[in-house]
Scaffold this motif. Structure first.
Motif, PDB file in Angstrom:
ATOM      1  N   PRO A 149     -77.099-108.841  39.183  1.00  8.47           N
ATOM      2  CA  PRO A 149     -77.929-108.567  38.001  1.00  8.47           C
ATOM      3  C   PRO A 149     -78.051-107.085  37.677  1.00  8.47           C
ATOM      4  O   PRO A 149     -78.131-106.710  36.502  1.00  8.47           O
ATOM      5  N   ILE A 150     -78.061-106.236  38.691  1.00  6.49           N
ATOM      6  CA  ILE A 150     -78.095-104.798  38.423  1.00  6.49           C
ATOM      7  C   ILE A 150     -76.798-104.370  37.741  1.00  6.49           C
ATOM      8  O   ILE A 150     -76.799-103.546  36.817  1.00  6.49           O
ATOM      9  N   GLY A 151     -75.674-104.949  38.179  1.00  5.41           N
ATOM     10  CA  GLY A 151     -74.395-104.672  37.526  1.00  5.41           C
ATOM     11  C   GLY A 151     -74.413-105.075  36.061  1.00  5.41           C
ATOM     12  O   GLY A 151     -73.880-104.372  35.198  1.00  5.41           O
ATOM     13  N   SER A 152     -75.034-106.202  35.761  1.00  2.32           N
ATOM     14  CA  SER A 152     -75.160-106.642  34.366  1.00  2.32           C
ATOM     15  C   SER A 152     -75.975-105.637  33.557  1.00  2.32           C
ATOM     16  O   SER A 152     -75.668-105.358  32.391  1.00  2.32           O
ATOM     17  N   ASN A 153     -77.013-105.079  34.179  1.00  2.69           N
ATOM     18  CA  ASN A 153     -77.797-104.047  33.490  1.00  2.69           C
ATOM     19  C   ASN A 153     -76.962-102.805  33.219  1.00  2.69           C
ATOM     20  O   ASN A 153     -77.121-102.152  32.184  1.00  2.69           O
ATOM     21  N   MET A 154     -76.087-102.447  34.146  1.00  2.00           N
ATOM     22  CA  MET A 154     -75.236-101.273  33.955  1.00  2.00           C
ATOM     23  C   MET A 154     -74.275-101.484  32.786  1.00  2.00           C
ATOM     24  O   MET A 154     -74.007-100.559  32.010  1.00  2.00           O
ATOM     25  N   ILE A 155     -73.767-102.692  32.653  1.00  2.00           N
ATOM     26  CA  ILE A 155     -72.876-103.004  31.530  1.00  2.00           C
ATOM     27  C   ILE A 155     -73.648-102.924  30.214  1.00  2.00           C
ATOM     28  O   ILE A 155     -73.159-102.385  29.214  1.00  2.00           O
ATOM     29  N   ALA A 156     -74.874-103.461  30.210  1.00  2.00           N
ATOM     30  CA  ALA A 156     -75.707-103.378  29.014  1.00  2.00           C
ATOM     31  C   ALA A 156     -76.033-101.926  28.671  1.00  2.00           C
ATOM     32  O   ALA A 156     -76.058-101.536  27.500  1.00  2.00           O
ATOM     33  N   LEU A 157     -76.264-101.118  29.707  1.00  2.00           N
ATOM     34  CA  LEU A 157     -76.542 -99.690  29.489  1.00  2.00           C
ATOM     35  C   LEU A 157     -75.363 -99.007  28.808  1.00  2.00           C
ATOM     36  O   LEU A 157     -75.542 -98.201  27.879  1.00  2.00           O
ATOM     37  N   LEU A 158     -74.148 -99.308  29.283  1.00  2.00           N
ATOM     38  CA  LEU A 158     -72.952 -98.727  28.670  1.00  2.00           C
ATOM     39  C   LEU A 158     -72.885 -99.063  27.182  1.00  2.00           C
ATOM     40  O   LEU A 158     -72.615 -98.187  26.349  1.00  2.00           O
ATOM     41  N   LYS A 159     -73.154-100.307  26.842  1.00  2.00           N
ATOM     42  CA  LYS A 159     -73.083-100.720  25.444  1.00  2.00           C
ATOM     43  C   LYS A 159     -74.159-100.034  24.604  1.00  2.00           C
ATOM     44  O   LYS A 159     -73.903 -99.595  23.473  1.00  2.00           O
ATOM     45  N   GLU A 160     -75.363 -99.933  25.155  1.00  2.00           N
ATOM     46  CA  GLU A 160     -76.464 -99.352  24.386  1.00  2.00           C
ATOM     47  C   GLU A 160     -76.434 -97.831  24.361  1.00  2.00           C
ATOM     48  O   GLU A 160     -77.246 -97.203  23.680  1.00  2.00           O
ATOM     49  N   SER A 161     -75.496 -97.229  25.091  1.00  2.00           N
ATOM     50  CA  SER A 161     -75.354 -95.771  25.018  1.00  2.00           C
ATOM     51  C   SER A 161     -74.993 -95.317  23.612  1.00  2.00           C
ATOM     52  O   SER A 161     -75.155 -94.144  23.267  1.00  2.00           O
ATOM     53  N   SER A 162     -74.513 -96.244  22.780  1.00  2.00           N
ATOM     54  CA  SER A 162     -74.180 -95.896  21.396  1.00  2.00           C
ATOM     55  C   SER A 162     -75.408 -95.420  20.630  1.00  2.00           C
ATOM     56  O   SER A 162     -75.286 -94.672  19.646  1.00  2.00           O
ATOM     57  N   LEU A 163     -76.604 -95.802  21.083  1.00  2.00           N
ATOM     58  CA  LEU A 163     -77.831 -95.415  20.374  1.00  2.00           C
ATOM     59  C   LEU A 163     -78.120 -93.925  20.473  1.00  2.00           C
ATOM     60  O   LEU A 163     -78.875 -93.388  19.657  1.00  2.00           O
ATOM     61  N   VAL A 164     -77.544 -93.242  21.457  1.00  2.00           N
ATOM     62  CA  VAL A 164     -77.827 -91.809  21.575  1.00  2.00           C
ATOM     63  C   VAL A 164     -77.204 -91.018  20.429  1.00  2.00           C
ATOM     64  O   VAL A 164     -77.509 -89.835  20.247  1.00  2.00           O
ATOM     65  N   SER A 165     -76.345 -91.662  19.639  1.00  2.00           N
ATOM     66  CA  SER A 165     -75.774 -90.976  18.475  1.00  2.00           C
ATOM     67  C   SER A 165     -76.851 -90.585  17.473  1.00  2.00           C
ATOM     68  O   SER A 165     -76.679 -89.634  16.711  1.00  2.00           O
ATOM     69  N   VAL A 166     -77.985 -91.301  17.482  1.00  2.00           N
ATOM     70  CA  VAL A 166     -79.043 -91.012  16.507  1.00  2.00           C
ATOM     71  C   VAL A 166     -79.746 -89.696  16.792  1.00  2.00           C
ATOM     72  O   VAL A 166     -80.447 -89.171  15.923  1.00  2.00           O
ATOM     73  N   ILE A 167     -79.603 -89.156  18.010  1.00  2.00           N
ATOM     74  CA  ILE A 167     -80.205 -87.854  18.295  1.00  2.00           C
ATOM     75  C   ILE A 167     -79.145 -86.752  18.337  1.00  2.00           C
ATOM     76  O   ILE A 167     -79.366 -85.676  18.886  1.00  2.00           O
ATOM     77  N   GLY A 168     -77.985 -87.058  17.759  1.00  3.10           N
ATOM     78  CA  GLY A 168     -76.978 -86.025  17.526  1.00  3.10           C
ATOM     79  C   GLY A 168     -75.982 -85.789  18.633  1.00  3.10           C
ATOM     80  O   GLY A 168     -75.234 -84.809  18.591  1.00  3.10           O
ATOM     81  N   ILE A 169     -75.918 -86.662  19.623  1.00  4.00           N
ATOM     82  CA  ILE A 169     -74.938 -86.500  20.692  1.00  4.00           C
ATOM     83  C   ILE A 169     -73.585 -86.994  20.210  1.00  4.00           C
ATOM     84  O   ILE A 169     -73.480 -88.084  19.643  1.00  4.00           O
ATOM     85  N   ALA A 170     -72.563 -86.202  20.441  1.00  4.59           N
ATOM     86  CA  ALA A 170     -71.231 -86.523  19.926  1.00  4.59           C
ATOM     87  C   ALA A 170     -70.518 -87.527  20.822  1.00  4.59           C
ATOM     88  O   ALA A 170     -69.427 -87.264  21.339  1.00  4.59           O
ATOM     89  N   GLU A 171     -71.165 -88.705  21.009  1.00  5.48           N
ATOM     90  CA  GLU A 171     -70.502 -89.742  21.796  1.00  5.48           C
ATOM     91  C   GLU A 171     -69.569 -90.536  20.890  1.00  5.48           C
ATOM     92  O   GLU A 171     -69.254 -90.110  19.783  1.00  5.48           O
ATOM     93  N   LEU A 172     -69.154 -91.704  21.324  1.00  5.97           N
ATOM     94  CA  LEU A 172     -68.081 -92.433  20.659  1.00  5.97           C
ATOM     95  C   LEU A 172     -68.436 -92.850  19.234  1.00  5.97           C
ATOM     96  O   LEU A 172     -67.642 -92.650  18.299  1.00  5.97           O
ATOM     97  N   VAL A 173     -69.601 -93.429  19.032  1.00  2.00           N
ATOM     98  CA  VAL A 173     -69.997 -93.865  17.688  1.00  2.00           C
ATOM     99  C   VAL A 173     -70.175 -92.676  16.764  1.00  2.00           C
ATOM    100  O   VAL A 173     -69.772 -92.701  15.600  1.00  2.00           O
ATOM    101  N   ASN A 174     -70.765 -91.601  17.291  1.00  2.00           N
ATOM    102  CA  ASN A 174     -70.944 -90.391  16.490  1.00  2.00           C
ATOM    103  C   ASN A 174     -69.600 -89.817  16.059  1.00  2.00           C
ATOM    104  O   ASN A 174     -69.424 -89.395  14.910  1.00  2.00           O
ATOM    105  N   ALA A 175     -68.629 -89.807  16.981  1.00  2.08           N
ATOM    106  CA  ALA A 175     -67.291 -89.314  16.654  1.00  2.08           C
ATOM    107  C   ALA A 175     -66.644 -90.169  15.574  1.00  2.08           C
ATOM    108  O   ALA A 175     -65.986 -89.653  14.657  1.00  2.08           O
ATOM    109  N   ALA A 176     -66.823 -91.491  15.663  1.00  7.73           N
ATOM    110  CA  ALA A 176     -66.270 -92.383  14.646  1.00  7.73           C
ATOM    111  C   ALA A 176     -66.911 -92.128  13.286  1.00  7.73           C
ATOM    112  O   ALA A 176     -66.226 -92.139  12.249  1.00  7.73           O
ATOM    113  N   GLN A 177     -68.207 -91.879  13.266  1.00  5.40           N
ATOM    114  CA  GLN A 177     -68.897 -91.634  12.001  1.00  5.40           C
ATOM    115  C   GLN A 177     -68.401 -90.354  11.325  1.00  5.40           C
ATOM    116  O   GLN A 177     -68.323 -90.281  10.095  1.00  5.40           O
ATOM    117  N   LEU A 178     -68.061 -89.365  12.135  1.00  7.47           N
ATOM    118  CA  LEU A 178     -67.489 -88.140  11.577  1.00  7.47           C
ATOM    119  C   LEU A 178     -66.150 -88.427  10.909  1.00  7.47           C
ATOM    120  O   LEU A 178     -65.859 -87.912   9.825  1.00  7.47           O
TER     121      LEU A 178
END
Length: 219
Positions: A149-178
């Protein structure tokens, strides 16, 4: 009707690669934080005095009952108003890490509670103190029991890391938006981002499976 044209991605591959790197880095750092703090919270809930246990329980209730997006906003935009200025990258790591720490803590608390009391008593009879018993006997076994179950949480964390784009971090979704803002080709970029997330997810699943095998081998 305009068809798909994935050649527009070629020029922006370095941006997507850089975004994927930041996504992976943030996920790894937040994953370690979520696991470490999850252990601390779980132990505090089970063994700490009420003066510590009550604030921890309140903190967990707050983070479980509010959206991750709001937590990121509060950490990055809210804390600066009271003089605490945390860089965007660390705001993302802290927000993601604490959000999943409370869920990991809930899982680990159940794992710790399931450990046979006889093992605790046996370790104490051998001269181990309470902290030593938790560190060397109880927590390691609880981690083994709760790895899936902790591993499942880690996978969910990876997916939800896309939300950090809203505070200006140039992660994957932010790069795509550019890239989308320059080419006006959202479908191609979002398909590429989905494919990269899928590959990162497969890599993480492979790492988690390897860890589980190593843990099983040490039993």
């Amino acid at each position: 009707m305009q068809g798909l044209d994935f050649t527009v991605l070629v020029e922006y591959l370095p941006f997507l690669a850089w975004g994927a790197w930041w996504t992976a880095l943030i996920s790894v750092l937040a994953g370690f934080l979520s696991f470490g703090m999850g252990v601390v919270f779980a132990v505090a809930l089970l063994y700490a005095p009420a003066v510590i246990r009550a604030p921890v329980a309140g903190f967990m209730w707050l983070f479980m009952g509010t959206p991750l997006l709001l937590q990121l906003f509060l950490i990055y935009f809210g804390l600066v108003q009271i003089g605490i200025d945390i860089p965007a990258i660390w705001s993302g790591v802290i927000g993601l890490g604490l959000h999943y720490a409370v869920y990991n803590a809930d899982i680990l608390r159940a794992g710790i509670a399931s450990i046979d009391k006889g093992q605790t008593e046996g370790s104490r009879s051998l001269g181990f103190g309470r902290l030593q018993t938790l560190r060397y006997v109880v927590v390691p076994q609880a981690v083994r029991l709760t790895l899936p179950p902790i591993g499942s949480n880690m996978i969910a964390l990876l997916k939800e890391s896309s939300l950090v784009s809203v505070i200006g971090i140039a992660e994957l979704v932010n790069a795509a938006q550019l890239g989308i803002s320059s080419t006006f080709r959202p479908f191609e970029f979002y398909i590429a981002v989905a494919a990269i997330y899928y590959l990162l997810n497969l890599l993480l699943e492979g790492v988690l499976a390897l860890i589980e095998k190593r843990v099983e081998a040490t039993k």
